[in-house]
Design a protein around this motif. Structure first.
Motif, PDB file in Angstrom:
ATOM      1  N   LYS A   4      10.054   9.065   8.355  1.00 11.11           N
ATOM      2  CA  LYS A   4       9.710   8.449   9.627  1.00 11.11           C
ATOM      3  C   LYS A   4       8.907   7.175   9.367  1.00 11.11           C
ATOM      4  O   LYS A   4       7.949   7.194   8.597  1.00 11.11           O
ATOM      5  N   PRO A   5       9.279   6.038   9.984  1.00 14.11           N
ATOM      6  CA  PRO A   5       8.555   4.784   9.756  1.00 14.11           C
ATOM      7  C   PRO A   5       7.084   4.893  10.164  1.00 14.11           C
ATOM      8  O   PRO A   5       6.755   5.483  11.198  1.00 14.11           O
ATOM      9  N   GLN A   6       6.220   4.338   9.326  1.00 16.74           N
ATOM     10  CA  GLN A   6       4.779   4.351   9.580  1.00 16.74           C
ATOM     11  C   GLN A   6       4.185   3.001   9.226  1.00 16.74           C
ATOM     12  O   GLN A   6       4.710   2.294   8.360  1.00 16.74           O
ATOM     13  N   ILE A   7       3.066   2.675   9.880  1.00 13.40           N
ATOM     14  CA  ILE A   7       2.247   1.534   9.487  1.00 13.40           C
ATOM     15  C   ILE A   7       0.875   2.092   9.179  1.00 13.40           C
ATOM     16  O   ILE A   7       0.254   2.737  10.021  1.00 13.40           O
ATOM     17  N   VAL A   8       0.413   1.876   7.959  1.00 12.79           N
ATOM     18  CA  VAL A   8      -0.899   2.369   7.537  1.00 12.79           C
ATOM     19  C   VAL A   8      -1.856   1.177   7.533  1.00 12.79           C
ATOM     20  O   VAL A   8      -1.649   0.203   6.810  1.00 12.79           O
ATOM     21  N   LEU A   9      -2.892   1.249   8.380  1.00 13.65           N
ATOM     22  CA  LEU A   9      -3.898   0.186   8.476  1.00 13.65           C
ATOM     23  C   LEU A   9      -5.165   0.621   7.762  1.00 13.65           C
ATOM     24  O   LEU A   9      -5.595   1.766   7.884  1.00 13.65           O
ATOM     25  N   GLY A  15     -14.587  -6.216   7.359  1.00 15.78           N
ATOM     26  CA  GLY A  15     -13.735  -6.491   8.513  1.00 15.78           C
ATOM     27  C   GLY A  15     -12.305  -6.879   8.156  1.00 15.78           C
ATOM     28  O   GLY A  15     -11.467  -7.043   9.040  1.00 15.78           O
ATOM     29  N   MET A  16     -12.005  -7.034   6.888  1.00 18.86           N
ATOM     30  CA  MET A  16     -10.652  -7.388   6.454  1.00 18.86           C
ATOM     31  C   MET A  16      -9.716  -6.212   6.735  1.00 18.86           C
ATOM     32  O   MET A  16     -10.015  -5.074   6.394  1.00 18.86           O
ATOM     33  N   VAL A  17      -8.606  -6.510   7.383  1.00 16.97           N
ATOM     34  CA  VAL A  17      -7.623  -5.483   7.732  1.00 16.97           C
ATOM     35  C   VAL A  17      -6.403  -5.654   6.840  1.00 16.97           C
ATOM     36  O   VAL A  17      -5.885  -6.759   6.680  1.00 16.97           O
ATOM     37  N   SER A  18      -5.939  -4.557   6.252  1.00 15.78           N
ATOM     38  CA  SER A  18      -4.695  -4.596   5.492  1.00 15.78           C
ATOM     39  C   SER A  18      -3.751  -3.557   6.087  1.00 15.78           C
ATOM     40  O   SER A  18      -4.183  -2.565   6.661  1.00 15.78           O
ATOM     41  N   ALA A  19      -2.475  -3.845   5.975  1.00 23.74           N
ATOM     42  CA  ALA A  19      -1.461  -2.955   6.543  1.00 23.74           C
ATOM     43  C   ALA A  19      -0.332  -2.782   5.552  1.00 23.74           C
ATOM     44  O   ALA A  19      -0.004  -3.688   4.790  1.00 23.74           O
ATOM     45  N   GLU A  20       0.262  -1.599   5.565  1.00 21.93           N
ATOM     46  CA  GLU A  20       1.406  -1.308   4.710  1.00 21.93           C
ATOM     47  C   GLU A  20       2.409  -0.509   5.523  1.00 21.93           C
ATOM     48  O   GLU A  20       2.045   0.444   6.212  1.00 21.93           O
ATOM     49  N   THR A  21       3.668  -0.916   5.460  1.00 19.15           N
ATOM     50  CA  THR A  21       4.704  -0.130   6.119  1.00 19.15           C
ATOM     51  C   THR A  21       5.234   0.897   5.140  1.00 19.15           C
ATOM     52  O   THR A  21       5.313   0.649   3.942  1.00 19.15           O
ATOM     53  N   ARG A  22       5.590   2.032   5.677  1.00 19.10           N
ATOM     54  CA  ARG A  22       6.185   3.100   4.866  1.00 19.10           C
ATOM     55  C   ARG A  22       7.399   3.624   5.611  1.00 19.10           C
ATOM     56  O   ARG A  22       7.356   3.835   6.811  1.00 19.10           O
ATOM     57  N   GLY A  23       8.473   3.814   4.870  1.00 17.75           N
ATOM     58  CA  GLY A  23       9.692   4.346   5.479  1.00 17.75           C
ATOM     59  C   GLY A  23      10.457   3.322   6.291  1.00 17.75           C
ATOM     60  O   GLY A  23      11.267   3.675   7.126  1.00 17.75           O
ATOM     61  N   SER A  34       4.460  -9.854  13.044  1.00 15.93           N
ATOM     62  CA  SER A  34       4.052 -10.519  14.281  1.00 15.93           C
ATOM     63  C   SER A  34       3.460  -9.536  15.292  1.00 15.93           C
ATOM     64  O   SER A  34       2.533  -9.868  16.028  1.00 15.93           O
ATOM     65  N   VAL A  35       3.984  -8.317  15.302  1.00 20.16           N
ATOM     66  CA  VAL A  35       3.439  -7.286  16.205  1.00 20.16           C
ATOM     67  C   VAL A  35       1.980  -6.998  15.845  1.00 20.16           C
ATOM     68  O   VAL A  35       1.105  -6.968  16.712  1.00 20.16           O
ATOM     69  N   LEU A  36       1.713  -6.816  14.558  1.00 18.76           N
ATOM     70  CA  LEU A  36       0.338  -6.550  14.120  1.00 18.76           C
ATOM     71  C   LEU A  36      -0.575  -7.737  14.378  1.00 18.76           C
ATOM     72  O   LEU A  36      -1.726  -7.563  14.806  1.00 18.76           O
ATOM     73  N   GLU A  37      -0.088  -8.940  14.145  1.00 20.56           N
ATOM     74  CA  GLU A  37      -0.905 -10.129  14.417  1.00 20.56           C
ATOM     75  C   GLU A  37      -1.287 -10.193  15.888  1.00 20.56           C
ATOM     76  O   GLU A  37      -2.437 -10.489  16.219  1.00 20.56           O
ATOM     77  N   LEU A  40      -3.841  -7.241  16.732  1.00 23.23           N
ATOM     78  CA  LEU A  40      -5.153  -7.405  16.100  1.00 23.23           C
ATOM     79  C   LEU A  40      -5.772  -8.766  16.378  1.00 23.23           C
ATOM     80  O   LEU A  40      -6.901  -9.026  15.967  1.00 23.23           O
ATOM     81  N   ASP A  41      -5.039  -9.635  17.079  1.00 26.44           N
ATOM     82  CA  ASP A  41      -5.483 -11.010  17.306  1.00 26.44           C
ATOM     83  C   ASP A  41      -5.907 -11.627  15.979  1.00 26.44           C
ATOM     84  O   ASP A  41      -7.026 -12.105  15.798  1.00 26.44           O
TER      85      ASP A  41
END
Length: 72
Positions: A4-9, A15-23, A34-37, A40-41
């Motif tokens: 199942k697709p996931q986004i891990v934040l 305050g630095m945010v990192s994201a990784e997609t899985r699946g 662009s959705v995350l941007e 998260l503004d």
């Protein structure tokens, strides 16, 4: 890929945010930037492909090779 697709934040203490997609297969992960941007503004400063991107590409190449085989 049946995962199942996931986004891990991850939010660091500074305050630095990192994201990784899985699946998420192939370049589909790029749709999430662009959705995350927007959510998260924020703006992306660095990005890289995960192993899922490479795995999806190899799977498609193998599938095409199988389809090109002539049947006896």
């Amino acid at each position: 890929m049946t995962e199942k697709p996931q986004i891990v934040l991850t939010v660091a203490s500074d305050g630095m945010v990192s994201a990784e997609t899985r699946g998420v297969a192939g370049s589909g992960c790029l749709d999430y930037i662009s959705v995350l941007e927007d959510l998260l503004d924020a703006r992306t400063v660095e990005s890289a492909y995960t192993a899922d991107y490479t795995r999806a590409t190899v799977t498609r190449q193998n599938l095409q090779e199988d389809l090109d085989v002539e049947r006896a």
